[in-house]
Write a protein that holds these residues in place. Sequence first.
Motif, PDB file in Angstrom:
ATOM      1  N   TYR A 107       0.825  -1.203   0.000  1.00 25.32           N
ATOM      2  CA  TYR A 107       0.000   0.000   0.000  1.00 25.32           C
ATOM      3  C   TYR A 107       0.864   1.259   0.000  1.00 25.32           C
ATOM      4  O   TYR A 107       1.943   1.292   0.594  1.00 25.32           O
ATOM      5  CB  TYR A 107      -0.941  -0.013   1.201  1.00 25.32           C
ATOM      6  CG  TYR A 107      -1.882  -1.196   1.179  1.00 25.32           C
ATOM      7  CD1 TYR A 107      -2.969  -1.220   0.313  1.00 25.32           C
ATOM      8  CD2 TYR A 107      -1.665  -2.303   1.993  1.00 25.32           C
ATOM      9  CE1 TYR A 107      -3.828  -2.310   0.273  1.00 25.32           C
ATOM     10  CE2 TYR A 107      -2.514  -3.396   1.963  1.00 25.32           C
ATOM     11  CZ  TYR A 107      -3.592  -3.399   1.095  1.00 25.32           C
ATOM     12  OH  TYR A 107      -4.423  -4.488   1.055  1.00 25.32           O
ATOM     13  N   LYS A 108       0.361   2.290  -0.662  1.00 25.08           N
ATOM     14  CA  LYS A 108       1.116   3.540  -0.812  1.00 25.08           C
ATOM     15  C   LYS A 108       1.206   4.281   0.517  1.00 25.08           C
ATOM     16  O   LYS A 108       0.217   4.421   1.218  1.00 25.08           O
ATOM     17  CB  LYS A 108       0.425   4.440  -1.850  1.00 25.08           C
ATOM     18  CG  LYS A 108       0.356   3.869  -3.252  1.00 25.08           C
ATOM     19  CD  LYS A 108      -0.365   4.819  -4.196  1.00 25.08           C
ATOM     20  CE  LYS A 108      -1.835   4.968  -3.835  1.00 25.08           C
ATOM     21  NZ  LYS A 108      -2.569   5.816  -4.819  1.00 25.08           N
ATOM     22  N   THR A 109       2.383   4.750   0.819  1.00 21.87           N
ATOM     23  CA  THR A 109       2.581   5.628   1.977  1.00 21.87           C
ATOM     24  C   THR A 109       3.889   6.380   1.804  1.00 21.87           C
ATOM     25  O   THR A 109       4.873   5.824   1.310  1.00 21.87           O
ATOM     26  CB  THR A 109       2.598   4.847   3.296  1.00 21.87           C
ATOM     27  OG1 THR A 109       2.830   5.765   4.383  1.00 21.87           O
ATOM     28  CG2 THR A 109       3.678   3.790   3.316  1.00 21.87           C
ATOM     29  N   ALA A 110       3.878   7.643   2.187  1.00 22.67           N
ATOM     30  CA  ALA A 110       5.091   8.453   2.049  1.00 22.67           C
ATOM     31  C   ALA A 110       6.087   8.168   3.150  1.00 22.67           C
ATOM     32  O   ALA A 110       7.281   8.464   3.011  1.00 22.67           O
ATOM     33  CB  ALA A 110       4.715   9.936   2.052  1.00 22.67           C
ATOM     34  N   ASN A 111       5.626   7.588   4.261  1.00 20.74           N
ATOM     35  CA  ASN A 111       6.498   7.378   5.411  1.00 20.74           C
ATOM     36  C   ASN A 111       6.324   5.950   5.939  1.00 20.74           C
ATOM     37  O   ASN A 111       5.239   5.598   6.422  1.00 20.74           O
ATOM     38  CB  ASN A 111       6.160   8.369   6.530  1.00 20.74           C
ATOM     39  CG  ASN A 111       6.179   9.811   6.049  1.00 20.74           C
ATOM     40  OD1 ASN A 111       7.231  10.371   5.780  1.00 20.74           O
ATOM     41  ND2 ASN A 111       5.002  10.404   5.921  1.00 20.74           N
ATOM     42  N   LYS A 112       7.359   5.156   5.826  1.00 20.45           N
ATOM     43  CA  LYS A 112       7.268   3.784   6.337  1.00 20.45           C
ATOM     44  C   LYS A 112       8.594   3.347   6.933  1.00 20.45           C
ATOM     45  O   LYS A 112       9.658   3.793   6.530  1.00 20.45           O
ATOM     46  CB  LYS A 112       6.826   2.813   5.246  1.00 20.45           C
ATOM     47  CG  LYS A 112       7.827   2.620   4.122  1.00 20.45           C
ATOM     48  CD  LYS A 112       7.316   1.565   3.132  1.00 20.45           C
ATOM     49  CE  LYS A 112       8.316   1.366   1.994  1.00 20.45           C
ATOM     50  NZ  LYS A 112       7.874   0.322   1.040  1.00 20.45           N
ATOM     51  N   GLN A 113       8.486   2.468   7.889  1.00 20.47           N
ATOM     52  CA  GLN A 113       9.657   1.859   8.527  1.00 20.47           C
ATOM     53  C   GLN A 113       9.303   0.395   8.804  1.00 20.47           C
ATOM     54  O   GLN A 113       8.392   0.110   9.587  1.00 20.47           O
ATOM     55  CB  GLN A 113      10.009   2.574   9.828  1.00 20.47           C
ATOM     56  CG  GLN A 113      11.234   1.997  10.532  1.00 20.47           C
ATOM     57  CD  GLN A 113      11.543   2.724  11.830  1.00 20.47           C
ATOM     58  OE1 GLN A 113      11.448   3.948  11.877  1.00 20.47           O
ATOM     59  NE2 GLN A 113      11.877   1.984  12.868  1.00 20.47           N
ATOM     60  N   ILE A 114      10.005  -0.498   8.152  1.00 14.58           N
ATOM     61  CA  ILE A 114       9.669  -1.912   8.221  1.00 14.58           C
ATOM     62  C   ILE A 114      10.909  -2.699   8.609  1.00 14.58           C
ATOM     63  O   ILE A 114      11.984  -2.490   8.038  1.00 14.58           O
ATOM     64  CB  ILE A 114       9.113  -2.411   6.870  1.00 14.58           C
ATOM     65  CG1 ILE A 114       7.848  -1.624   6.518  1.00 14.58           C
ATOM     66  CG2 ILE A 114       8.832  -3.903   6.886  1.00 14.58           C
ATOM     67  CD1 ILE A 114       7.315  -1.885   5.136  1.00 14.58           C
ATOM     68  N   ALA A 115      10.771  -3.591   9.588  1.00 15.37           N
ATOM     69  CA  ALA A 115      11.945  -4.321  10.071  1.00 15.37           C
ATOM     70  C   ALA A 115      11.592  -5.723  10.519  1.00 15.37           C
ATOM     71  O   ALA A 115      10.494  -5.962  11.045  1.00 15.37           O
ATOM     72  CB  ALA A 115      12.586  -3.569  11.238  1.00 15.37           C
ATOM     73  N   TYR A 116      12.511  -6.633  10.293  1.00 14.38           N
ATOM     74  CA  TYR A 116      12.451  -7.980  10.864  1.00 14.38           C
ATOM     75  C   TYR A 116      13.569  -8.086  11.889  1.00 14.38           C
ATOM     76  O   TYR A 116      14.737  -7.842  11.577  1.00 14.38           O
ATOM     77  CB  TYR A 116      12.615  -9.035   9.765  1.00 14.38           C
ATOM     78  CG  TYR A 116      13.068 -10.395  10.273  1.00 14.38           C
ATOM     79  CD1 TYR A 116      12.414 -11.012  11.336  1.00 14.38           C
ATOM     80  CD2 TYR A 116      14.149 -11.052   9.688  1.00 14.38           C
ATOM     81  CE1 TYR A 116      12.825 -12.239  11.813  1.00 14.38           C
ATOM     82  CE2 TYR A 116      14.569 -12.283  10.152  1.00 14.38           C
ATOM     83  CZ  TYR A 116      13.914 -12.869  11.206  1.00 14.38           C
ATOM     84  OH  TYR A 116      14.333 -14.082  11.696  1.00 14.38           O
ATOM     85  N   ILE A 117      13.222  -8.441  13.133  1.00 11.95           N
ATOM     86  CA  ILE A 117      14.190  -8.543  14.224  1.00 11.95           C
ATOM     87  C   ILE A 117      14.262  -9.991  14.687  1.00 11.95           C
ATOM     88  O   ILE A 117      13.291 -10.502  15.251  1.00 11.95           O
ATOM     89  CB  ILE A 117      13.823  -7.625  15.408  1.00 11.95           C
ATOM     90  CG1 ILE A 117      13.643  -6.177  14.942  1.00 11.95           C
ATOM     91  CG2 ILE A 117      14.903  -7.695  16.484  1.00 11.95           C
ATOM     92  CD1 ILE A 117      12.224  -5.736  14.849  1.00 11.95           C
ATOM     93  N   PRO A 118      15.357 -10.699  14.410  1.00 13.12           N
ATOM     94  CA  PRO A 118      15.481 -12.094  14.872  1.00 13.12           C
ATOM     95  C   PRO A 118      15.441 -12.166  16.391  1.00 13.12           C
ATOM     96  O   PRO A 118      15.734 -11.192  17.090  1.00 13.12           O
ATOM     97  CB  PRO A 118      16.852 -12.525  14.339  1.00 13.12           C
ATOM     98  CG  PRO A 118      17.189 -11.547  13.269  1.00 13.12           C
ATOM     99  CD  PRO A 118      16.540 -10.257  13.667  1.00 13.12           C
TER     100      PRO A 118
END
Length: 604
Positions: free
Chosen positions: A377-388
């Motif tokens: 989905y469209k967004t101007a601000n994103k922060q996505i992370a996978y943390i083991p």
Amino acid sequence: ITMVVGDTDLVPYDAGTFGSPATPQMVTQLRKAAATAREALIEMAAKNWNTPTTGLTAENGMVLNRAANKKIGYGALTKGRQILRSISDNVPVIPATEWKLAGKSVPKVNGRSFITGKHQYVSDMQLPGMLYGKVLRAPSYDSKLADANDAKAKAMHDVLEVRNGNFIGVVDQAVRAAGKALQSIDDNWEEDTGQPSTANIFDYLVKNADGENRRSSSGDTTGNVEEGLTAADFKLAKTYNINYIAHTPLEPRAAVAEWIDGKLTVWTGTQRPFGVQDELADIFKLNKDKVRVIVPDTGSGYGGKHSGEAAIEAARLAKTAQKPVKIVWTREEEFTWAYFRPAGVIEVDAGVNKHGAITAWKFSNYNSGGAGLDTQYKTANKQIAYIPSKTPLRQGSYRALASTANVFARESHMTDLARMLKMDPLAFRLQNLADDRFIAVLQTAAKAFGWNSSKAPGHGYGIAGGFEKGGHIATCAEVAVNSDKEVKIIRVTQAFECGAIVNPHQLENQITGAIVQGLGGALFEKIDFAGGKILNASLSAYRVPRFSDVPEIEVILIDRKDLPSAGAGEAGIIGVAPAIRNAILGATGIALTDLPLIPNGVLP
């Protein structure tokens, strides 16, 4: 044509069966191989007739020269000889728009043997002089063997015991006798009972997250999430918890091992024959040419048979016995000692403005995995992370990997955001999408389902979508919730698009199977554990989908002959859980955040 799929002595290196690469990669290569064979046959016929290849065609087992009214069969041309040709990337293949056979439904060649029970799996195999093996298991994870009195087992007729460190196994001419011998061993173990349990696993995963080894998907940080949240008219933060679940294959792990003149041959149901070959070569200190792994058809795997535990056990027992040995894990062993789909904690914090545009998207996955992590989905601000994180249970691949968990959290959150805005969940999704393929499956599924139709009292509709390994899906679900809070799935409609369709009927089978499998993880599948022990290691205690759970299923296939064929094994499962969850929300107003949704059969 007989295709040999898994035999390390006969086939080129194959990394394994995972990630649905067969159609986009292997089918492409096989088409080139077939086209190369066609050209070779035409050249042979031209030489036989002393004529140019121009105007010659190959079809229906014959090379034809229509101008001269001549034809010759492939067998007459090859005369039983092996003909080797290099496969060129430039060999002409027929485009999907001109397919005559591909693109049509073709039944499985040996399908009847499966449904009549005649088909042979590893667990059915018999070799001359074969013995049956059983292995001593620890009472709990991380236990250490203190001592084992095997006097009674050794006193039994025809029983052979094999010891190698903590490994203790027995073999006998009958599987019951081997089991009786194993039970006679008086074993004592030092157990570690201070391990986490189902009750505290989610806190444990967050607390033990590896912050120093933070991994993110590529291109997963855009703009400034905090500024996006500040600018939002509506904000929503939730935590979604995903339990461990088991693969529950119909055939548990099984292997037959045989040593002849220093060479080890193992028949086993594995998704990675060359990986198991590496494991065996390493353990027994052999060159790989001294290890042959043969994979007959496997009684299902779902990503759960990448490793070679049963193969190693059978090989150890056969080496000492100097006879072929078969190992078939019990259902309890499969539930306890195989690996699981990872548990996970997913934190989502998002903001939208009053017009329905997503201003911020923060998505953090602890332990579950990185597949399907990014948002479409469209967004101007994103922060996505996978943390083991440190996991107390052995975990590994499962159908669609972590996409099931990540899509569940994302699509649940999208519906909740739509409800905050008092927007239709489908309209909200379409407004925030730019992917035409995603839009197409959502609209197709909604139209076939009757998204805007009226609902009966106590019923709810839910929608969810996504894509994985080239497959785009949209799933609609209808549920009914009665006064006792019992949930019944009434129907599921799924639209699926994976480029040009090679075999429609088999594709529909694949998607239907994924939907049924997805019901279990969505509704009730969950590994229960404490003190290093699995507490529901049987099919009587671990709930999988039954015939009575299966709703009306409609699968709509979108055939895009303008696009390359992609895999279909993964994506079909990912929309099931969020669509059902969103339908429950529509029926009851209860926004569930954990998988499975109703482990006890009723809503909380």
